[in-house]
Scaffold this motif. Structure first.
Motif, mmCIF file in Angstrom:
data_model
loop_
_atom_site.group_PDB
_atom_site.id
_atom_site.type_symbol
_atom_site.label_atom_id
_atom_site.label_comp_id
_atom_site.label_asym_id
_atom_site.label_seq_id
_atom_site.Cartn_x
_atom_site.Cartn_y
_atom_site.Cartn_z
ATOM 1 N N UNK B 64 0.797 -1.108 0.083
ATOM 2 C CA UNK B 64 0.066 0.053 0.023
ATOM 3 C C UNK B 64 0.820 0.941 -0.049
ATOM 4 N N UNK B 65 0.686 2.020 -0.800
ATOM 5 C CA UNK B 65 1.550 3.337 -0.884
ATOM 6 C C UNK B 65 0.637 4.679 -0.614
ATOM 7 N N UNK B 66 1.353 5.522 0.111
ATOM 8 C CA UNK B 66 0.718 6.810 0.394
ATOM 9 C C UNK B 66 1.541 7.653 -0.697
ATOM 10 N N UNK B 67 1.328 8.890 -0.587
ATOM 11 C CA UNK B 67 2.062 10.163 -1.461
ATOM 12 C C UNK B 67 3.714 9.757 -1.107
ATOM 13 N N UNK B 68 3.944 9.746 0.319
ATOM 14 C CA UNK B 68 5.317 9.636 0.636
ATOM 15 C C UNK B 68 6.026 8.276 0.666
ATOM 16 N N UNK B 69 5.046 7.363 1.170
ATOM 17 C CA UNK B 69 5.892 6.097 1.810
ATOM 18 C C UNK B 69 5.114 4.833 0.985
ATOM 19 N N UNK B 70 6.048 3.707 1.076
ATOM 20 C CA UNK B 70 5.459 2.236 0.496
ATOM 21 C C UNK B 70 5.552 1.450 1.800
ATOM 22 N N UNK B 71 4.347 0.949 1.989
ATOM 23 C CA UNK B 71 4.178 -0.171 3.257
ATOM 24 C C UNK B 71 3.867 -1.354 2.698
ATOM 25 N N UNK B 72 4.336 -2.485 3.305
ATOM 26 C CA UNK B 72 3.966 -3.738 3.030
ATOM 27 C C UNK B 72 2.682 -4.112 3.762
ATOM 28 N N UNK B 73 1.682 -5.107 3.083
ATOM 29 C CA UNK B 73 0.663 -5.580 3.693
ATOM 30 C C UNK B 73 0.950 -7.201 3.989
ATOM 31 N N UNK B 74 0.562 -7.370 5.367
ATOM 32 C CA UNK B 74 0.859 -8.513 5.734
ATOM 33 C C UNK B 74 -0.602 -9.519 5.976
ATOM 34 N N UNK B 75 -0.347 -10.831 5.640
ATOM 35 C CA UNK B 75 -1.365 -11.544 5.660
ATOM 36 C C UNK B 75 -1.574 -11.967 7.140
ATOM 37 N N UNK B 76 -2.853 -11.872 7.635
ATOM 38 C CA UNK B 76 -3.105 -12.175 8.988
ATOM 39 C C UNK B 76 -3.235 -13.860 9.202
ATOM 40 N N UNK B 77 -3.314 -14.456 8.168
ATOM 41 C CA UNK B 77 -3.579 -15.834 8.366
ATOM 42 C C UNK B 77 -3.135 -16.578 7.151
ATOM 43 N N UNK B 78 -2.891 -17.945 7.184
ATOM 44 C CA UNK B 78 -2.601 -18.944 6.131
ATOM 45 C C UNK B 78 -3.874 -19.179 5.679
ATOM 46 N N UNK B 79 -3.980 -19.100 4.243
ATOM 47 C CA UNK B 79 -5.203 -19.659 3.570
ATOM 48 C C UNK B 79 -5.230 -19.051 2.000
ATOM 49 N N UNK B 80 -6.432 -19.104 1.470
ATOM 50 C CA UNK B 80 -6.624 -18.804 0.046
ATOM 51 C C UNK B 80 -7.404 -17.758 -0.070
ATOM 52 N N UNK B 81 -6.864 -16.503 -0.921
ATOM 53 C CA UNK B 81 -7.399 -15.420 -1.359
ATOM 54 C C UNK B 81 -8.709 -15.750 -2.297
ATOM 55 N N UNK B 82 -9.837 -15.429 -1.783
ATOM 56 C CA UNK B 82 -11.203 -15.790 -2.558
ATOM 57 C C UNK B 82 -11.618 -14.549 -3.315
ATOM 58 N N UNK B 83 -11.304 -13.296 -2.835
ATOM 59 C CA UNK B 83 -11.978 -12.231 -3.322
ATOM 60 C C UNK B 83 -11.009 -11.071 -3.055
ATOM 61 N N UNK B 84 -10.486 -10.242 -4.016
ATOM 62 C CA UNK B 84 -9.785 -8.849 -3.723
ATOM 63 C C UNK B 84 -10.881 -7.764 -4.090
#
Lengths: 367, 134
Positions: B64-84
């Motif tokens: 996720x990026x703001x005007x000034x910074x880049x940040x990682x997003x971390x998965x809260x659990x192990x699993x399968x992505x079913x929707x974004x």
């Protein structure tokens, strides 16, 4: 190491400024939304504290001669009350700092320098100027505000400094601003019309608060270093440590028009001429990202989007342009790749994103 | 200290994300917290995993990026992505405007329910945020 504070530190905290380290100073990066602060400057007016910047004065019979030898722009021909942008260069033609030169009197001038370079510049000037040039670092005693945007003249008029509207671009005058003796200069680092206001450090808070107060009805917002950076990038103004450093030539950076071309005119001139005579190695290019994402400083520029493509350059600055609604950036590339309309590939965390070389400034605001 | 909207029905991670259970806990919806969106400021770009991608607890799954910074997003659990949340590609500002609603990020299924025991409730997360502000 503890951070230095400008005279406006308490005011920033009271305004809810988010304080971050910049060049050893604790500075507001934003008060609210960077995008809104950016828009305020482009559409109305924004007020920045840039007191972290330095002011190094030269005075006495040798001052002008010394400055002429030290900066890349002509100084002797600079009239009293006028400002010029120029570069302090080293013997190799690299950039010690980029500065503005203010001709205060026949025998007095000062350089406004980048905060990160104050001590370096001061040592450089002392070393290369004769004692009679009276080099003096007045950075700590001097506060500096930047009032930028189309309504900036109206705000100055509201605090009794309407005469500032008479100033031509790159001219300055001593004026009372909110009852405080100040030097008001029609200059800035945003690409929008505006003024910079120098005052004694102790007077700065009074000027800042009067401008905020009277400016509110005119749409004024305090703006932080975040908006200052997106604004200067849209205007393609270089930032020392990004587009410029001790190794870059002013010509590579596209700053040839600020360089006296007669050899021997200033320290570094001969090296710059020598480098200009040889085939250019790199050139600063402005680009717009065609794919999604933000090209940040330090990201590699690749020869093509192909797997294993060679790295040919580096992004020096990049940000989303709030005015254009797309990502823009500057970077050094081989001259053949710097041609307008050409295609570049920026490596964003390992993903190749297409970019197009475009003319700079990216945004031309009314000045 | 600033006040943050931290809904009671969510659980919270140390990476400033919220997790909400749907379908009786079979599906986790994930976003960033009000604290995170305020800290980041104007969001200009969100990079999310693809549907059907496997994600792992505590591992980066997006940016996720703001005007000034880049940040990682971390998965809260192990699993399968079913929707974004594909709307964010064109309207990343929804994360600022409605981080618990229209600004959601991904939905994950096939998660081991035990992992949720390690997440914070709103009160614990509020204290966690406060502890870092000192």
């Amino acid at each position: 190491m503890s951070l230095r504070r400008t005279p406006l530190y308490d005011a920033h905290v009271a305004l809810g400024g988010r304080m971050v380290e910049f060049a050893g100073f604790d500075m507001p990066v934003q008060y609210g939304s960077i995008l809104e602060e950016h828009a305020a400057v482009r559409e109305r007016v924004g007020l920045f504290d840039v007191s972290h910047m330095g002011q190094i004065h030269l005075s006495g019979p040798k001052a002008v001669e010394a400055a002429e030898r030290l900066v890349s722009c002509p100084v002797a021909s600079l009239r009293v009350g006028r400002v010029r942008y120029g570069l302090l260069c080293n013997e190799e033609g690299g950039v010690v700092d980029d500065v503005t030169v203010y001709r205060v009197a026949d025998d007095a001038l000062f350089l406004c320098v980048n905060a990160a370079n104050i001590e370096k510049d001061y040592r450089w000037l002392v070393r290369h100027a004769p004692a009679e040039a009276g080099v003096r670092n007045r950075s700590d005693e001097t506060g500096l505000l930047a009032l930028q945007g189309p309504a900036s003249g109206d705000v100055l008029a509201a605090v009794g400094a309407g005469a500032a509207a008479e100033l031509k671009r790159f001219a300055f005058a001593s004026l009372e601003v909110a009852g405080v003796a100040a030097l008001v200069s029609r200059t800035g680092y945003t690409g929008s019309a505006g003024f910079e206001i120098y005052a004694e450090a102790g007077d700065c808070a009074a000027v800042f608060s009067a401008l905020l107060d009277k400016g509110e009805a005119l749409g004024l917002r305090p703006a932080g270093l975040g908006a200052r950076d997106t604004l200067r990038l849209e205007a393609a103004l270089p930032l020392y440590g990004h587009e410029l450093d001790d190794t870059t030539s002013p010509l590579e950076a596209g700053l040839g028009r600020f360089v006296k071309r007669e050899a021997g005119g200033f320290i570094g001139a001969e090296a710059i001429e020598r480098r200009a005579a040889a085939p250019a190695v790199r050139q600063l290019a402005g680009f717009e990202l065609e794919g999604r994402g933000v090209a940040r400083a330090g990201y590699p520029i690749l020869e093509s989007a192909d797997e294993g493509a060679r790295e040919v350059g580096t992004v020096t600055s990049g940000a989303p342009s709030p005015t254009l609604g797309k990502s823009i950036g500057l970077g050094y590339v081989p001259p053949a790749l710097a041609e307008l309309g050409g295609s570049l590939t920026i490596s964003i965390r390992g993903r190749g994103v297409q970019a197009r070389v475009v003319a700079t400034p990216f945004v031309v605001a009314g000045r | 200290m600033a006040d943050y909207d931290l809904p009671d029905e969510c659980l919270y991670t140390e990476h400033d994300e919220w997790v909400r259970m749907e379908m009786d806990g079979a599906r986790l919806v994930v976003g960033i917290t009000d604290y995170a969106q305020q800290e980041l400021g104007d969001i200009v770009y969100v990079e999310l995993p693809s549907v059907a991608e496997e994600v792992r607890d505590g591992q980066p799954f997006g940016v996720i990026e703001s005007v000034k910074a880049v940040s990682d997003l971390y998965s809260p659990a192990t699993g399968t992505v079913v929707a974004v949340n594909e709307v964010l590609a064109d309207r990343p500002e929804l994360v600022n405007e409605d981080c618990y609603g229209e600004g959601w990020l991904v939905a994950i299924e096939g998660v081991d329910a035990e992992v949720l025991d390690s997440l914070m409730d709103a009160n614990a997360y509020r204290k966690y945020v406060a502890s870092r502000a000192e």
